[in-house]
Design an enzyme around this catalytic site. Structure first.
Site, mmCIF file in Angstrom:
data_model
loop_
_atom_site.group_PDB
_atom_site.id
_atom_site.type_symbol
_atom_site.label_atom_id
_atom_site.label_comp_id
_atom_site.label_asym_id
_atom_site.label_seq_id
_atom_site.Cartn_x
_atom_site.Cartn_y
_atom_site.Cartn_z
ATOM 1 N N GLU A 1 12.743 2.348 1.041
ATOM 2 C CA GLU A 1 12.029 1.194 1.531
ATOM 3 C C GLU A 1 12.068 0.213 1.928
ATOM 4 O O GLU A 1 12.666 -0.742 1.815
ATOM 5 C CB GLU A 1 10.914 2.017 0.767
ATOM 6 N N ARG B 1 -4.363 6.079 -6.780
ATOM 7 C CA ARG B 1 -3.349 5.316 -7.091
ATOM 8 C C ARG B 1 -2.957 4.806 -8.359
ATOM 9 O O ARG B 1 -2.352 4.727 -8.993
ATOM 10 C CB ARG B 1 -2.525 5.223 -5.745
ATOM 11 N N LYS C 1 2.706 0.946 -8.587
ATOM 12 C CA LYS C 1 2.445 -0.436 -8.308
ATOM 13 C C LYS C 1 1.528 -1.582 -9.240
ATOM 14 O O LYS C 1 1.096 -1.665 -9.703
ATOM 15 C CB LYS C 1 0.798 0.003 -7.421
HETATM 16 N N1 PXG Z 1 6.322 0.025 -0.778
HETATM 17 C C1 PXG Z 1 5.406 -0.853 -1.647
HETATM 18 C C2 PXG Z 1 7.052 -1.211 -2.586
HETATM 19 C C3 PXG Z 1 4.302 -1.618 -1.338
HETATM 20 O O1 PXG Z 1 4.509 -2.139 -2.931
HETATM 21 C C4 PXG Z 1 4.286 0.086 -0.019
HETATM 22 C C5 PXG Z 1 5.417 0.878 0.524
HETATM 23 C C6 PXG Z 1 2.964 1.111 1.559
HETATM 24 O O2 PXG Z 1 2.058 1.675 1.105
HETATM 25 P P1 PXG Z 1 0.363 1.847 1.433
HETATM 26 O O3 PXG Z 1 0.093 2.498 0.691
HETATM 27 O O4 PXG Z 1 -0.441 0.280 1.261
HETATM 28 O O5 PXG Z 1 0.441 2.111 2.309
HETATM 29 C C7 PXG Z 1 2.949 -0.818 -0.207
HETATM 30 C C8 PXG Z 1 1.979 -0.879 -0.715
HETATM 31 C C9 PXG Z 1 -0.197 -7.074 -1.225
HETATM 32 C C10 PXG Z 1 0.977 -6.525 -0.239
HETATM 33 O O6 PXG Z 1 -0.187 -8.569 -1.106
HETATM 34 C C11 PXG Z 1 0.414 -4.833 -0.964
HETATM 35 C C12 PXG Z 1 2.117 -3.589 -0.330
HETATM 36 C C13 PXG Z 1 2.664 -4.087 0.095
HETATM 37 C C14 PXG Z 1 3.270 -5.853 0.640
HETATM 38 C C15 PXG Z 1 1.952 -6.559 0.450
HETATM 39 O O7 PXG Z 1 -1.333 -7.127 -1.927
HETATM 40 N N2 PXG Z 1 1.975 -2.455 -1.405
#
Ligand code: PXG
Length: 290
Positions: free
Chosen positions: A183, A50, A150
């Site tokens: 989301e 990703r 991301k």
């Molecule tokens: N939606 C968004 C917008 C995200 O940034 C997820 C869903 C969940 O994805 P995963 O692949 O983790 O199941 C994310 C995930 C951080 C942080 O501080 C990162 C995320 C979310 C909150 C905090 O690193 N990413």
């Protein structure tokens, strides 16, 4: 604590980047959030894939191969005193002159990898469920900044987070411009209705969550019907169960949305089953750090 800065492990105090880095100046870069459990890095290949896809979408060349990037993650976790933790990987366009043109970053992309502890929500919410609220801030349109990337530009989500905090809630439901649920600010959203596990279709505009994908697979192995479709807020209010998924948050039950009690008001049986399966999986698979 040691930080991996462009392949070198350096003490936290020395892990600094330039004020001319375009990641900081313009949000020009991409990132990942990964967990390790008992020194096993969970879904590492998926996160690296990703990361490289996000970079490709913004035409950012990561200076090392995927294989080398995996090795750098293993090296970073190996150097950490933690057995369980969270990895934050960031790739920026690098140091450049002022002006947003990426060509000004002549030294090329820079990266760093942090392994540290993380706690998203207090433990009581995992037991009793979270109350979440819809915010006015819409999820970015894919035509503007695709939520699948991301990127270091998280202001859309941060403003939604500020908005829900202003209303006294810990997490926000973000809807898209057409009024469908996309989301949460940093988690994907699921409901359980009539025994089926339902989550917004990716075309609603959400990050292609790795935990989302894992939960879909787990539900299928439990012979639970999985549906990906457009959801309205009405669908959320009338669901039997609701939960959020993310690497950092893992699976967290939601028991109230915009003041409406969801189901019985307690985390439901399907949510409980998926949490148990997810916990087992995190103990079983992953890239081992010897
Ligand atoms: N939606 C968004 C917008 C995200 O940034 C997820 C869903 C969940 O994805 P995963 O692949 O983790 O199941 C994310 C995930 C951080 C942080 O501080 C990162 C995320 C979310 C909150 C905090 O690193 N990413």
């Amino acid at each position: 604590m040691l930080i991996n800065l462009n392949g070198k492990l350096v003490p936290k105090e020395k892990a600094v980047i330039s004020v001319f880095d375009h990641g900081l100046l313009y949000g020009d870069g991409v990132f990942e959030g990964i967990r390790f459990y008992s020194k096993n890095i969970f879904k590492l290949e998926e996160h690296i894939d990703r990361l490289y896809n996000s970079a490709k979408a913004i035409m950012l060349t990561i200076p090392i191969s995927k294989e080398q990037m995996i090795k750098e993650h293993v090296k970073t976790v190996k150097a950490s005193p933690l057995k369980d933790g969270y990895i934050r990987t960031v790739v920026t366009r690098g140091v450049g002159d002022l002006g947003l043109d990426p060509k000004k970053c002549r030294e090329g992309a820079a990266y760093f990898i942090i392994a540290d502890a993380i706690s998203m929500y207090p433990e009581e919410y995992y037991l009793n469920g979270l109350a979440i609220t819809t915010v006015a801030m819409r999820r970015s349109l894919a035509e503007c900044l695709d939520p699948k990337i991301k990127s270091l530009n998280y202001l859309n989500n941060i403003m939604a987070k500020i908005e829900c905090a202003n209303h006294g809630s810990l997490e926000a439901v973000m809807i898209n411009n057409a009024g469908y649920v996309a989301e949460a600010t940093g988690d994907n959203l699921f409901i359980v209705t009539g025994g089926a596990v339902i989550t917004p279709d990716m075309s609603a505009g959400a990050l292609d969550g790795i935990t989302r994908e894992t939960v879909i697979d787990l539900a299928k192995t439990l012979k639970i019907k999985v549906v990906e479709k457009m959801l309205t807020r009405y669908d959320l209010y009338t669901a039997d169960e609701c939960f959020l998924t993310g690497t950092a948050a893992e699976i967290i039950p939601v028991t109230k949305i915009d003041g409406r009690v969801i189901g019985t008001g307690k985390p439901g049986p399907v949510t409980h089953k998926l949490i148990a399966k997810y916990k087992t999986l995190t103990k079983k698979v992953g890239v081992k750090v010897k």
